[in-house]
Structure formats: C-alpha cells, structure tokens
Motif scaffolding. Structure first.
Motif, PDB file in Angstrom:
ATOM      1  N   GLU A  45       0.837  -1.194   0.000  1.00  0.00           N
ATOM      2  CA  GLU A  45       0.000   0.000   0.000  1.00  0.00           C
ATOM      3  C   GLU A  45       0.871   1.242   0.000  1.00  0.00           C
ATOM      4  OE1 GLU A  45      -2.350   0.012   3.590  1.00  0.00           O
ATOM      5  OE2 GLU A  45      -0.645  -0.551   4.794  1.00  0.00           O
ATOM      6  N   SER A  52      -5.969  10.870  -3.814  1.00  0.00           N
ATOM      7  CA  SER A  52      -5.555  10.426  -5.146  1.00  0.00           C
ATOM      8  C   SER A  52      -4.257   9.619  -5.108  1.00  0.00           C
ATOM      9  CB  SER A  52      -5.393  11.623  -6.076  1.00  0.00           C
ATOM     10  OG  SER A  52      -4.331  12.443  -5.631  1.00  0.00           O
ATOM     11  N   ARG A  53      -3.573   9.590  -3.962  1.00  0.00           N
ATOM     12  CA  ARG A  53      -2.328   8.827  -3.862  1.00  0.00           C
ATOM     13  C   ARG A  53      -2.435   7.703  -2.832  1.00  0.00           C
ATOM     14  NH1 ARG A  53       2.971  11.790  -4.704  1.00  0.00           N
ATOM     15  NH2 ARG A  53       2.826  11.227  -6.873  1.00  0.00           N
ATOM     16  N   GLU A  55      -3.153   4.385  -2.462  1.00  0.00           N
ATOM     17  CA  GLU A  55      -3.317   3.259  -3.369  1.00  0.00           C
ATOM     18  C   GLU A  55      -2.950   1.927  -2.721  1.00  0.00           C
ATOM     19  OE1 GLU A  55      -2.232   5.367  -7.589  1.00  0.00           O
ATOM     20  OE2 GLU A  55      -0.571   4.754  -6.313  1.00  0.00           O
ATOM     21  N   LEU A  71      -3.183  -2.398  -9.444  1.00  0.00           N
ATOM     22  CA  LEU A  71      -2.995  -1.215  -8.617  1.00  0.00           C
ATOM     23  C   LEU A  71      -4.242  -0.375  -8.748  1.00  0.00           C
ATOM     24  CD1 LEU A  71      -1.053   0.860  -7.100  1.00  0.00           C
ATOM     25  CD2 LEU A  71      -0.562   1.747  -9.386  1.00  0.00           C
ATOM     26  N   CYS A  72      -4.781   0.085  -7.619  1.00  0.00           N
ATOM     27  CA  CYS A  72      -5.950   0.961  -7.664  1.00  0.00           C
ATOM     28  C   CYS A  72      -6.001   1.805  -6.401  1.00  0.00           C
ATOM     29  CB  CYS A  72      -7.233   0.163  -7.832  1.00  0.00           C
ATOM     30  SG  CYS A  72      -7.674  -0.900  -6.443  1.00  0.00           S
ATOM     31  N   LEU A  73      -6.859   2.790  -6.418  1.00  0.00           N
ATOM     32  CA  LEU A  73      -7.067   3.600  -5.226  1.00  0.00           C
ATOM     33  C   LEU A  73      -7.684   2.730  -4.139  1.00  0.00           C
ATOM     34  CD1 LEU A  73      -8.505   6.868  -6.806  1.00  0.00           C
ATOM     35  CD2 LEU A  73      -6.193   6.484  -5.922  1.00  0.00           C
ATOM     36  N   ARG A  74      -7.346   3.000  -2.896  1.00  0.00           N
ATOM     37  CA  ARG A  74      -7.863   2.216  -1.774  1.00  0.00           C
ATOM     38  C   ARG A  74      -9.397   2.230  -1.765  1.00  0.00           C
ATOM     39  NH1 ARG A  74      -5.034   0.737   2.617  1.00  0.00           N
ATOM     40  NH2 ARG A  74      -3.491   2.320   2.072  1.00  0.00           N
TER      41      ARG A  74
END
Length: 97
Positions: A45, A52-53, A55, A71-74
């Motif tokens: 993580e 926006s950061r 992730e 990979l994606c936003l939490r």
C-alpha cells in the motif's frame, strides 16, 4: 425461477456492506458467485498525501483473474470488496469480526 434469482441478486446488491479498512496482507472477496467470484490479497500500500495517492497493490489469489496483479485507489478496492476472508481447511471463508 430465473426471475426469482434475479430478484434475489438485486436484493443482495442493495444491502452491500464494504470493509471499513483495507489492510496490507489481508484477503478480500467480492462476494460474487460462479465465474465472477474472486479473492484478492493486498500485497502493498501507498498512503500518499490526499486521496488520489492512497493506493493499494493487490494480487488475485483465487477465482476470476487468478494470479493477476493490479494497482488501484484504496477506495476503489474497498468498493470492490464485500468482506475480508481467510483460507481455512481448503476453503475461503468470511473472516470473523
């Protein structure tokens, strides 16, 4: 029968509760059935400044997309996940609260 199954599916989707937190090392399922079911492990993580950061890096470990990484936003991962799971006795089961 098809109509009954579709109504049950719609009802289940309306009552979705997502995990409050997404933690590295934990496993999560999308709670789907059949070919759409999947389990992902959060392998790393990044908690950057601003949403926006924030992730997560994940690996699909069972079901749809097995062995793929992403990979994606939490928050996107949280929306995908229905609940945390654990591997017990050869099966993925919902983690106890």
């Amino acid at each position: 029968m098809t109509e009954l199954l579709e109504l049950a599916k719609l009802h289940a989707e309306r009552n979705v509760v997502h995990p409050e937190s997404i933690v590295a090392g934990s496993y999560y399922s999308n709670g789907k059935i059949g070919n759409l079911w999947s389990v992902r492990q959060v392998v790393d993580e990044s908690r950057g400044a601003g949403s926006s950061r924030d992730e997560v890096i994940f690996k699909a470990v069972a079901g749809a997309g097995a062995y793929e990484t992403g990979l994606c936003l939490r928050d996107e991962f949280r929306q995908w996940a229905r609940f945390e799971v654990q591997y017990q006795n050869g099966h993925w089961v919902k983690a106890s609260d």
